[in-house]
Design an enzyme around this catalytic site. Structure first.
Site, PDB file in Angstrom:
ATOM      1  N   VAL A 152       0.935  10.863   1.114  1.00  0.00           N
ATOM      2  CA  VAL A 152      -0.266  10.847   0.273  1.00  0.00           C
ATOM      3  C   VAL A 152      -1.208   9.744   0.742  1.00  0.00           C
ATOM      4  O   VAL A 152      -2.412   9.959   0.929  1.00  0.00           O
ATOM      5  CB  VAL A 152       0.102  10.648  -1.213  1.00  0.00           C
ATOM      6  CG1 VAL A 152      -1.156  10.665  -2.080  1.00  0.00           C
ATOM      7  CG2 VAL A 152       1.070  11.726  -1.681  1.00  0.00           C
ATOM      8  N   TYR A 153      -0.683   8.547   0.948  1.00  0.00           N
ATOM      9  CA  TYR A 153      -1.501   7.419   1.411  1.00  0.00           C
ATOM     10  C   TYR A 153      -2.109   7.720   2.780  1.00  0.00           C
ATOM     11  O   TYR A 153      -3.322   7.553   2.985  1.00  0.00           O
ATOM     12  CB  TYR A 153      -0.641   6.160   1.487  1.00  0.00           C
ATOM     13  CG  TYR A 153      -1.387   4.950   2.000  1.00  0.00           C
ATOM     14  CD1 TYR A 153      -2.302   4.282   1.194  1.00  0.00           C
ATOM     15  CD2 TYR A 153      -1.167   4.466   3.291  1.00  0.00           C
ATOM     16  CE1 TYR A 153      -2.991   3.175   1.664  1.00  0.00           C
ATOM     17  CE2 TYR A 153      -1.847   3.358   3.768  1.00  0.00           C
ATOM     18  CZ  TYR A 153      -2.757   2.721   2.956  1.00  0.00           C
ATOM     19  OH  TYR A 153      -3.446   1.622   3.420  1.00  0.00           O
ATOM     20  N   ALA A 154      -1.277   8.178   3.712  1.00  0.00           N
ATOM     21  CA  ALA A 154      -1.774   8.452   5.059  1.00  0.00           C
ATOM     22  C   ALA A 154      -2.863   9.525   5.027  1.00  0.00           C
ATOM     23  O   ALA A 154      -3.874   9.410   5.725  1.00  0.00           O
ATOM     24  CB  ALA A 154      -0.627   8.877   5.966  1.00  0.00           C
TER      25      ALA A 154
END
Length: 243
Positions: A152-154
């Protein structure tokens, strides 16, 4: 040849801690005025009292649509123009996708992606009218390769890389530079959400950098002559690729 930051007016989101605070301190040392944007009103009050009159507090909750929309207009009531917008605020989700929930995904995308786009959208007419300006966004090394332990962050940072590099091209005719800085793991509150094993390995191998290293990269980027754009700067701990 470098240009001076003395007399510039900068806006930094997520300015009360980590990279945002380190960059605030760097700009103040260089003679700039800094509007420190954060949702933590108490921290802003304490920091601006300590940092002096060139540090101006701006309480904004970037994931609240009304507060986010009001940010640039409120800032332009406090200062007469904006030379630099540094969209730095962000949050982190690590681990497998199944380990998170829909509300956390919404919050991350709203802060890491939507708020950045909204802040840039709000400041661009002002900078186009002036025919100059710098917009910088905190991306991440995770925005350059598929980091499987933080999908999700990436993904939010891949989106930001695309947004920054498309906006960079749009703004060239208007004299506005748009760029990103892509740090590796930085000692900050975000690391509290790292997978425990990854954090342990990073600490043991010396694979973390201080926020001041990112601020130093910003100083280099912002002081280039106007005919030069540092479109992205990757700032990594030397041992990063051995984690």
């Amino acid at each position: 040849m470098s240009e001076s930051l003395n007399g510039k007016i900068a806006v930094i989101t997520g300015a009360a801690s980590g990279i945002g605070l380190a960059t605030t301190e760097m700009l103040l040392r260089n003679g700039a005025t800094v509007v420190m944007v954060d949702f933590n009103e108490a921290a802003l009050k304490e920091l601006t009292a300590k940092l002096g009159e060139k540090a101006i507090p701006q309480v904004t909750n970037l994931i609240d649509p009304e507060s986010c929309a009001a940010m640039v207009p409120e800032i332009l009531q406090k200062v007469d123009h904006i030379d630099i917008l540094y969209c730095n605020a962000g949050t982190y989700i690590g681990g497998d996708l199944t380990e998170t929930d829909a509300a956390s995904i919404d919050r991350m995308l709203n802060l890491n992606v939507n708020a950045v786009m909204k802040n840039v959208h709000a400041v661009v007419p002002h900078m186009i009218e002036r025919g100059t300006g710098d917009i910088v966004v905190t991306c991440s090394i995770a925005g350059h390769f598929p980091t499987f332990w933080e999908p999700v962050y990436a993904s939010s940072k891949w989106a930001i890389t695309c947004f920054v590099q498309t906006m960079r091209r749009q703004m060239i005719p208007h004299g506005v530079r748009v760029a990103q800085v892509s740090p590796g793991p930085v000692v900050s509150a975000l690391l509290a959400d790292w997978p425990e094993e990854n954090l342990r390995k990073a600490k043991e191998s010396g694979s973390l950098i201080d926020p001041s290293e990112v601020a130093d990269a910003l100083e280099f980027m912002l002081t280039r002559k106007r005919t030069v754009t540092i479109r992205d700067m990757l700032v990594l701990p030397t041992n990063f690729d051995r984690v």
